[in-house]
Design an enzyme around this catalytic site. Structure first.
Site, PDB file in Angstrom:
ATOM      1  N   SER A  97       0.825  -1.203   0.000  1.00 62.48           N
ATOM      2  CA  SER A  97       0.000   0.000   0.000  1.00 62.48           C
ATOM      3  C   SER A  97       0.864   1.260   0.000  1.00 62.48           C
ATOM      4  O   SER A  97       1.632   1.487  -0.914  1.00 62.48           O
ATOM      5  CB  SER A  97      -0.971  -0.032   1.185  1.00 62.48           C
TER       6      SER A  97
ATOM      7  N   ASP B  14      -6.200   2.048  -3.210  1.00 61.56           N
ATOM      8  CA  ASP B  14      -7.389   1.723  -2.421  1.00 61.56           C
ATOM      9  C   ASP B  14      -7.796   2.871  -1.500  1.00 61.56           C
ATOM     10  O   ASP B  14      -8.854   2.817  -0.878  1.00 61.56           O
ATOM     11  CB  ASP B  14      -7.206   0.417  -1.634  1.00 61.56           C
TER      12      ASP B  14
ATOM     13  N   LYS C  12     -12.049  -0.993   0.925  1.00 57.06           N
ATOM     14  CA  LYS C  12     -11.872   0.388   0.485  1.00 57.06           C
ATOM     15  C   LYS C  12     -11.411   0.403  -0.968  1.00 57.06           C
ATOM     16  O   LYS C  12     -10.689  -0.487  -1.416  1.00 57.06           O
ATOM     17  CB  LYS C  12     -10.894   1.128   1.390  1.00 57.06           C
TER      18      LYS C  12
END
Length: 588
Positions: A163, A324, A436
């Site tokens: 991420s 995301d 998400k």
């Protein structure tokens, strides 16, 4: 030890290194370990081999490098073998349904690791057991993996990504058959299976054969089409979008988001956002930012603001590297840029989703079947909206794994789940993805911005309107960095035994009185029967700001912000004691 390496003098460490060199086939990580042993680098060896990465509900996340504490070829194989065995135990039809694997653009040349390499190894493990694998041929946003699990009815999904973590990190995120992230007890079951399958299976290293196997499929084209069709059910103002003259800048912060956000805008008939050229292409070095996390605010958005100034754009959208999450900034009348908090964006998007839903649905029965969700550490603005408008609002434990699973439960009961969010700039605007999703959120935000422009209204002005109607909800979020586990342990132990009294939590924080405490790490909740926690809530203060400010008039907001600042200062000094504990403040 093998290869003529001298023992380190630490028997347990020598055993771990010996096993590693026996199992590993990556020449780069083998060489790194051998060099550390030859150099007598005990601290580095202990860091690499003292403890295995812990597989939790968020899967794995660690630095790429050699050893059992890092993300590398061998630990990916071991993790996937354990996960595969756990799935074999859980599903009789695993070999009919299969799994999906996606990956971002991260890479670590020093150790030879990369997200794509790790995804290929994971695919090889499953294919060696006769399990069909849908392996994306190209980098994808994280939301594509849970979407694929649901769309194709698969048993599980894996996304290789760290991420918004620093560039040296990578991760291994797991989804269950319901399309949501795993929750307990799956994590402990998978962890146990990993420990039981540490020796690589004969074909686990054979990525070349796996990538040619009949069991391997590439879902990219199909999912790329189906996803953008699915999110269009949330496009409600196509004619406004087509005519909109609003200029929007978008940055993917050297991640995967550029192509997909462009496609999302096209699906909504929005004019394409201006991409930040220096950041639009995936680059595992993240060369223009210190931290590739748009949640950090203005520091990550410097190039976006510069492009916006040149193009005359008033809004900046920013995804994190796996797309995301979504951050939004807006130019104010003063000429300054305002970066909205996750809670503020939750208010704006939640209001917009309900407004669009209301235009197409009427009647008490429909609204009574409607749900919105938020994590317990997020703003309670949606609860205020729900109380006034008549729909349901629920809190979950912190993290989208809980919201995704709860959303699925509600959908299975025939309920309608319209929106979910967490304060860490995560939004679920489309329940085709039970996690998400910064791609669909970007397009929906684009439509919201275009609609507001027809009313000569900015996002900031609309946020004020929401607060005036439903009550002011303000928050202040930050963090400290601490890598010393002993300091972290002692900090929390002090709170649980405050003032030297065993099992006694604080009753005051500065001039604020504490009326209740919930501590999920021990399952304690002073407000619940038997003092057993049912939800992950933070310390509740007698002067509860979230309830207190809902009833305040606009003229009292300045006072409210002062109270919040005083409270945060008291929490920091009384509970965290940053000077004493040598805590590193959030980077500016």
């Amino acid at each position: 030890m093998e290869d003529g390496l001298k023992p380190t003098g630490d028997t347990k460490l020598d055993q771990a290194i010996r096993q590693w060199l026996q199992y590993d086939r990556n020449p780069k990580t083998i060489s790194l370990v051998q060099d550390l042993v030859k150099d007598g680098s005990m601290e580095a060896l202990k860091k690499c081999f003292s403890s295995r990465m812990e597989f939790g509900t968020a899967g794995l996340r660690a630095a790429m490098g050699p050893g059992i504490s890092c993300m590398n070829d061998l630990t990916i194989i071991q993790t996937t073998q354990g996960f595969c065995c756990y799935l074999e135990q859980s599903f009789d039809n695993l070999k009919e349904r299969g799994v999906v694997i996606g990956y971002d653009a991260r890479a670590h040349p020093t150790s030879g690791g990369s997200s794509k390499r790790f995804a290929s190894l994971a695919a090889a493990v499953f294919i060696s057991r006769g399990v069909p694998v849908h392996l994306f041929s190209e980098i994808t946003p994280t939301p594509f993996v849970p979407f694929t699990v649901s769309h194709l009815g698969l048993c599980a999904g894996i996304m290789v990504t760290a991420s918004h973590n620093p560039k040296q990190d990578n991760g291994y995120k797991v989804y269950w058959e319901n399309g949501a992230q795993i929750v307990s007890p799956h994590d402990s079951g998978i962890s146990k299976a990993i420990e039981e399958n540490l020796e690589p299976w004969p074909a686990s290293w054979n990525t070349e054969e796996a990538l040619k196997a009949a069991l391997l499929k590439d879902p990219f084209q199909d999912i790329n089409t189906q996803y953008f069709q699915a999110i269009q059910k949330h496009c409600h103002h196509r004619e406004i979008n087509k005519k909109s003259e609003v200029k929007i800048v978008h940055t993917s912060v050297h991640g995967v988001g550029h192509t997909f956000v462009q496609s999302a805008f096209k699906a909504f008939d929005l004019h394409p956002p201006y991409p930040v050229e220096e950041q639009k292409d995936p680059d595992p070095e993240f060369p223009t930012v210190k931290y590739p996390n748009p949640e950090e605010g203005k520091g990550v958005l410097t190039l976006s603001f510069a492009l916006a100034e040149r193009e005359g754009a008033s809004v900046v959208l920013a995804n994190d590297p796996d797309a995301d999450r979504l951050a939004i900034a807006e130019k104010q009348e003063s000429g300054q840029w305002r970066v909205f908090s996750g809670n503020e964006l939750g208010a704006l998007l939640g209001w917009w989703m309900f407004r669009c839903w209301s235009e197409q649905n009427s009647g008490a029965a429909a609204v009574k079947n409607l749900y919105m969700l938020a994590s317990t550490v997020s703003s309670k603005i949606l609860r205020a909206v729900a109380l006034k408008e008549g729909f349901h609002f629920e809190e979950t434990l912190t993290g989208f794994k809980w919201m995704g699973n709860r959303a699925k439960d509600l959908l299975d009961q025939g309920k309608s789940v319209l929106f979910a969010f967490e304060e860490a700039i995560g939004y679920m605007c489309c329940n085709s993805v039970l996690d998400k999703d910064g791609v669909s959120a970007a397009a929906i935000a684009g439509e919201l911005i275009s609609y507001l422009a027809t009313k000569n209204k900015s996002l900031s002005q609309q946020l004020t309107t929401i607060f005036e109607e439903y009550g002011y909800h303000i928050s202040k979020n930050s963090y400290f960095i601490c890598h010393d586990q002993e300091v972290i342990r002692s900090l929390f132990e002090r709170l649980r035994n405050f003032g030297g009294k065993k099992d006694s939590y604080p009753s005051e924080c500065g001039r604020f009185s504490i009326s209740a405490v919930r501590d999920l790490t021990t399952g304690y909740d002073s407000n619940q029967p038997g003092k057993k926690a049912v939800r992950n809530l933070n310390t509740t203060l007698e002067q509860n700001l979230f309830n207190y400010h809902v009833m305040m008039l606009f003229s009292d907001v300045t006072h409210l912000k002062k109270e919040l600042d005083d409270l945060v200062d008291a929490i920091v000094e009384d509970f965290f004691e940053p000077v004493k504990n040598k805590l590193q403040p959030k980077p500016e």
